[in-house]
Design a protein around this motif. Structure first.
Motif, PDB file in Angstrom:
ATOM      1  N   UNK A 145      14.975  27.764 -48.943  1.00  0.00           N
ATOM      2  CA  UNK A 145      14.030  26.774 -48.420  1.00  0.00           C
ATOM      3  C   UNK A 145      14.753  25.484 -48.056  1.00  0.00           C
ATOM      4  N   UNK A 146      15.665  25.033 -48.930  1.00  0.00           N
ATOM      5  CA  UNK A 146      16.398  23.802 -48.649  1.00  0.00           C
ATOM      6  C   UNK A 146      17.297  23.949 -47.429  1.00  0.00           C
ATOM      7  N   UNK A 147      17.925  25.101 -47.267  1.00  0.00           N
ATOM      8  CA  UNK A 147      18.765  25.312 -46.090  1.00  0.00           C
ATOM      9  C   UNK A 147      17.930  25.299 -44.809  1.00  0.00           C
ATOM     10  N   UNK A 148      16.777  25.946 -44.849  1.00  0.00           N
ATOM     11  CA  UNK A 148      15.905  25.943 -43.669  1.00  0.00           C
ATOM     12  C   UNK A 148      15.405  24.536 -43.353  1.00  0.00           C
ATOM     13  N   UNK A 149      14.992  23.806 -44.387  1.00  0.00           N
ATOM     14  CA  UNK A 149      14.502  22.447 -44.159  1.00  0.00           C
ATOM     15  C   UNK A 149      15.621  21.529 -43.680  1.00  0.00           C
ATOM     16  N   UNK A 150      16.824  21.732 -44.189  1.00  0.00           N
ATOM     17  CA  UNK A 150      17.948  20.926 -43.747  1.00  0.00           C
ATOM     18  C   UNK A 150      18.277  21.207 -42.281  1.00  0.00           C
ATOM     19  N   UNK A 151      18.127  22.473 -41.863  1.00  0.00           N
ATOM     20  CA  UNK A 151      18.395  22.831 -40.472  1.00  0.00           C
ATOM     21  C   UNK A 151      17.347  22.234 -39.538  1.00  0.00           C
ATOM     22  N   UNK A 152      16.095  22.129 -40.009  1.00  0.00           N
ATOM     23  CA  UNK A 152      14.999  21.639 -39.159  1.00  0.00           C
ATOM     24  C   UNK A 152      14.930  20.113 -39.187  1.00  0.00           C
ATOM     25  N   UNK A 170      16.061  16.473 -39.114  1.00  0.00           N
ATOM     26  CA  UNK A 170      17.242  15.778 -38.589  1.00  0.00           C
ATOM     27  C   UNK A 170      17.537  14.475 -39.350  1.00  0.00           C
ATOM     28  N   UNK A 171      16.600  13.997 -40.097  1.00  0.00           N
ATOM     29  CA  UNK A 171      16.769  12.740 -40.817  1.00  0.00           C
ATOM     30  C   UNK A 171      17.431  13.012 -42.174  1.00  0.00           C
ATOM     31  N   UNK A 172      18.571  12.398 -42.466  1.00  0.00           N
ATOM     32  CA  UNK A 172      19.235  12.642 -43.759  1.00  0.00           C
ATOM     33  C   UNK A 172      18.392  12.173 -44.951  1.00  0.00           C
ATOM     34  N   UNK A 173      17.625  11.113 -44.765  1.00  0.00           N
ATOM     35  CA  UNK A 173      16.783  10.637 -45.870  1.00  0.00           C
ATOM     36  C   UNK A 173      15.707  11.663 -46.199  1.00  0.00           C
ATOM     37  N   UNK A 174      15.152  12.273 -45.171  1.00  0.00           N
ATOM     38  CA  UNK A 174      14.133  13.304 -45.391  1.00  0.00           C
ATOM     39  C   UNK A 174      14.749  14.523 -46.072  1.00  0.00           C
ATOM     40  N   UNK A 175      15.961  14.883 -45.670  1.00  0.00           N
ATOM     41  CA  UNK A 175      16.651  16.018 -46.308  1.00  0.00           C
ATOM     42  C   UNK A 175      16.907  15.727 -47.782  1.00  0.00           C
TER      43      UNK A 175
END
Length: 112
Positions: free
Chosen positions: A76-83, A85-90
């Motif tokens: 889930x984290x990898x998918x969300x990181x790929x989608x 674009x904001x580092x703060x959101x990641x």
């Protein structure tokens, strides 16, 4: 006859000395190999289970469940990181997934 026995005894002693020297050299090589192996692999965990680690069927089931939960959260984290674009959101999603891991585990493996 005694000269022949003395000659054979001397040959045996030479052979025994050579064998003892060979065994000593092999023991030294093995000791150096063990030291080298320990130096290279000393930081790795041992393949034998730790003394305090549970070994039963229920402990194995729990380990599988925890690994499944972690695998799901990593995916889930990898998918969300790929989608995202904001580092703060990641970073926020990563922190939220770590804090929400017990809830996800409970929802996945609820006892009824």
């Amino acid at each position: 006859m005694s000269k022949e026995r003395a000659r054979r005894r001397a040959e045996r002693e030479v052979a025994q000395a050579a064998e003892a020297e060979r065994r000593t050299a092999a023991a030294e090589r093995e000791a150096r190999r063990d030291v080298r192996r320990e130096r290279l692999t000393g930081w790795l965990p041992s393949s034998t289970p730790a003394p305090g680690r549970q070994r039963g069927a229920l402990a194995e089931k729990r380990r599988r469940q925890v690994l499944a939960t972690l695998a799901l959260l990593v995916v889930v984290n990898l998918l969300l990181f790929a989608v995202a674009r904001d580092p703060a959101l990641s970073g926020l999603l990563l922190v939220a997934s770590v804090l929400g891991a017990p809830i996800v585990h409970m929802m996945m493996f609820r006892r009824t």
